[in-house]
Write a protein that holds these residues in place. Structure first.
Motif, short mmCIF file in Angstrom:
data_model
loop_
_atom_site.label_atom_id
_atom_site.label_comp_id
_atom_site.label_asym_id
_atom_site.label_seq_id
_atom_site.Cartn_x
_atom_site.Cartn_y
_atom_site.Cartn_z
N UNK A 26 -45.38 116.58 -59.64
CA UNK A 26 -44.83 117.56 -60.57
C UNK A 26 -44.30 116.81 -61.79
N UNK A 27 -44.77 117.22 -62.96
CA UNK A 27 -44.37 116.58 -64.20
C UNK A 27 -42.95 117.02 -64.56
N UNK A 28 -42.13 116.04 -64.91
CA UNK A 28 -40.77 116.31 -65.33
C UNK A 28 -40.65 116.21 -66.84
N UNK A 29 -39.50 115.74 -67.31
CA UNK A 29 -39.23 115.66 -68.74
C UNK A 29 -39.99 114.55 -69.44
N UNK A 30 -40.05 114.67 -70.75
CA UNK A 30 -40.73 113.69 -71.61
C UNK A 30 -39.91 112.40 -71.64
N UNK A 31 -40.59 111.27 -71.46
CA UNK A 31 -39.93 109.96 -71.49
C UNK A 31 -40.10 109.27 -72.85
N UNK A 32 -41.26 109.40 -73.45
CA UNK A 32 -41.53 108.70 -74.70
C UNK A 32 -43.02 108.50 -74.88
N UNK A 33 -43.38 107.45 -75.62
CA UNK A 33 -44.77 107.18 -75.92
C UNK A 33 -45.27 105.99 -75.12
N UNK A 34 -46.43 106.16 -74.50
CA UNK A 34 -47.11 105.09 -73.76
C UNK A 34 -48.36 104.70 -74.54
N UNK A 35 -48.96 103.60 -74.15
CA UNK A 35 -50.18 103.12 -74.78
C UNK A 35 -51.29 102.99 -73.75
N UNK A 36 -52.40 103.68 -74.00
CA UNK A 36 -53.60 103.48 -73.18
C UNK A 36 -54.29 102.25 -73.76
N UNK A 37 -54.44 101.22 -72.93
CA UNK A 37 -54.96 99.95 -73.42
C UNK A 37 -56.44 100.05 -73.80
N UNK A 38 -56.80 99.30 -74.82
CA UNK A 38 -58.19 99.24 -75.28
C UNK A 38 -59.06 98.61 -74.21
N UNK A 39 -60.34 98.93 -74.25
CA UNK A 39 -61.28 98.36 -73.29
C UNK A 39 -62.62 98.14 -73.99
N UNK A 40 -63.18 96.98 -73.73
CA UNK A 40 -64.52 96.69 -74.23
C UNK A 40 -65.29 96.02 -73.10
N UNK A 41 -65.75 96.83 -72.15
CA UNK A 41 -66.46 96.29 -71.01
C UNK A 41 -67.95 96.08 -71.28
#
Length: 116
Positions: A58-73
């Motif tokens: 269950x999703x709660x309150x907003x924490x902030x901003x995250x970063x989805x890491x770049x990928x070059x496979x």
């Protein structure tokens, strides 16, 4: 000087090599090169998280901003890279953010990621 391996060791070595080769192939592949795939890795609050499937949360309150890491496979394919992107991190009810968070553009679209 070359030392021959005992028959049992050769069989074990061959089995390991075969398992490695099969593990690299995409399910259902018929000899064609398997497509590479990036893991979904997120950085938030100096921690690295990876996605988890098939877990109710269950999703709660907003924490902030995250970063989805770049990928070059697929480095030899200019269209195959995924750029770094920002996404919202949310608390998961009943879980400490140092263990797991949810990330997504909205709470309804959020996916669970846990510390790796």
């Amino acid at each position: 000087m070359t030392t021959a391996l005992p028959a049992g060791s050769r069989l074990l070595m061959a089995s390991l090599l075969l398992a490695t080769a099969v593990g690299c192939a995409e399910p259902g592949a018929t000899g064609a090169a398997a497509e590479a795939s990036c893991a979904y890795v997120v950085s938030y609050d100096s921690r690295t998280y990876q996605d988890v499937a098939n877990v109710d949360f269950t999703v709660g309150g907003k924490l902030g901003t995250a970063t989805v890491l770049a990928c070059d496979d697929t480095p030899h394919d200019p269209g195959g890279s995924v750029p770094e992107q920002r996404i919202t991190a949310y608390q998961i009810d009943g879980m400490d953010p140092s263990v797991a968070v949810a990330v997504g553009d909205t709470p309804a679209e959020a996916r669970l990621v846990k510390v790796r």
